[in-house]
Design an enzyme around this catalytic site. Structure first.
Site, PDB file in Angstrom:
ATOM      1  N   ASP A   1      28.966  -1.080  47.045  1.00 19.77           N
ATOM      2  CA  ASP A   1      28.515   0.151  47.699  1.00 19.77           C
ATOM      3  C   ASP A   1      28.022   1.100  46.604  1.00 19.77           C
ATOM      4  O   ASP A   1      28.795   1.498  45.729  1.00 19.77           O
ATOM      5  CB  ASP A   1      29.680   0.775  48.488  1.00 19.77           C
TER       6      ASP A   1
ATOM      7  N   LYS B   1      12.276  17.366  46.577  1.00 16.31           N
ATOM      8  CA  LYS B   1      11.036  17.770  45.880  1.00 16.31           C
ATOM      9  C   LYS B   1      10.339  16.549  45.281  1.00 16.31           C
ATOM     10  O   LYS B   1      11.002  15.702  44.674  1.00 16.31           O
ATOM     11  CB  LYS B   1      11.376  18.756  44.750  1.00 16.31           C
TER      12      LYS B   1
ATOM     13  N   GLU C   1      29.675   5.032  41.419  1.00 14.49           N
ATOM     14  CA  GLU C   1      29.482   6.451  41.725  1.00 14.49           C
ATOM     15  C   GLU C   1      29.212   7.205  40.416  1.00 14.49           C
ATOM     16  O   GLU C   1      29.850   6.945  39.406  1.00 14.49           O
ATOM     17  CB  GLU C   1      30.739   6.984  42.446  1.00 14.49           C
TER      18      GLU C   1
ATOM     19  N   ASP D   1      21.368  10.418  47.979  1.00 11.11           N
ATOM     20  CA  ASP D   1      20.821  11.773  47.812  1.00 11.11           C
ATOM     21  C   ASP D   1      19.321  11.753  48.080  1.00 11.11           C
ATOM     22  O   ASP D   1      18.609  10.910  47.535  1.00 11.11           O
ATOM     23  CB  ASP D   1      21.073  12.263  46.383  1.00 11.11           C
TER      24      ASP D   1
ATOM     25  N   ASP E   1      20.196   9.885  57.166  1.00  9.90           N
ATOM     26  CA  ASP E   1      19.807  10.764  58.273  1.00  9.90           C
ATOM     27  C   ASP E   1      18.506  11.503  57.926  1.00  9.90           C
ATOM     28  O   ASP E   1      18.075  12.364  58.686  1.00  9.90           O
ATOM     29  CB  ASP E   1      20.926  11.767  58.583  1.00  9.90           C
TER      30      ASP E   1
END
Ligand SMILES: C[S@@+](CC[C@H](N)C(=O)[O-])C[C@H]1O[C@@H](n2cnc3c(N)ncnc32)[C@H](O)[C@@H]1O
Length: 209
Positions: free
Chosen positions: A35, A117, A60, A113, A149
């Site tokens: 993941d 921009k 991460e 993320d 999303d």
């Protein structure tokens, strides 16, 4: 806590070397899922507890989250879960870590993320070079799952992966979740938030051919 970390920063040039499968897991022969951008790893703790026939690895970039997750693994004596700190792109591009890609059954990118921009698009975790590295090392039949999303980000990720001829889309209708890394469709933290707020989720599955 600061949410956004620039993955291209020199801070991440020093790379954590992933230990051997034997060192990370009690049973190194189990199917392995990765993941990417696992945050505090709660999703992976839930998965590891529910599916003891899989090994889970989380990468991460926020160091404090990884430190806490590693401590929790020790406290709970979880034998099928391991966390690695750093930028996934740099970690998996390092020749010492390539063995992980070869051993994977699947990878998930859950709500990465968005970096809205245009000048920051290069900070997005999914990049053509990264997908190329994955496509050259993943076994045939292994899977990539993406979920977000943010429609623009979904279109960008879908276009990037679909442009690589070694990946083919799987129709969700034909997909048998019961044999996947997430048979019970456990939700990530962001996913729970998105569902609670009745926002749309865009997702796709790709298979290495
Ligand atoms: C929006 S959060 C989603 C967290 C989790 N996957 C979920 O669905 O709840 C995105 C996570 O990816 C991490 N991240 C961003 N870029 C990364 C990179 N290049 N390598 C590893 N992690 C990254 C961020 O620090 C953050 O924890």
């Amino acid at each position: 806590m600061r949410q956004h970390v620039n993955p291209l920063s020199k801070n991440f040039d020093e790379i954590e070397v992933i230990p051997s499968l034997l060192e990370m897991f009690d049973d190194s022969k189990l199917n392995l899922h990765l993941d990417i951008g696992c945050a505090s790893g709660e999703f992976l703790f839930d998965l590891a507890l529910a599916n003891t026939n899989w090994n889970y690895l989380g990468i991460e970039i926020r160091e404090r989250l990884v430190r806490t997750a590693k401590l929790k693994v020790l406290e709970r004596e979880t034998k099928n879960l391991y966390f690695v700190f750093g930028s996934a792109n740099k970690i998996l591009n390092d020749f010492r870590n390539k063995f992980i890609i070869q051993n994977l059954k699947s990878i998930s990118f859950n709500f990465p993320d968005p970096w809205f921009k245009k000048r920051h698009f290069k900070r997005r975790v999914i990049q053509p070079e990264f997908i190329n590295i994955l496509s050259n090392s993943m076994q045939k039949g292994s899977l990539i799952f993406i979920k977000t999303d943010v429609k623009d980000l979904f279109d960008y990720m879908d276009c990037t992966i679909s442009s690589n001829l070694k990946f083919k889309t799987i129709d969700k209708k034909d997909f048998n979740y019961s044999e996947s890394f997430n048979p019970n469709k456990i939700q990530t933290n962001r996913e729970k938030y998105v569902i609670f707020n009745e926002l749309e989720i865009f997702e796709k599955i790709y298979i290495k051919i």
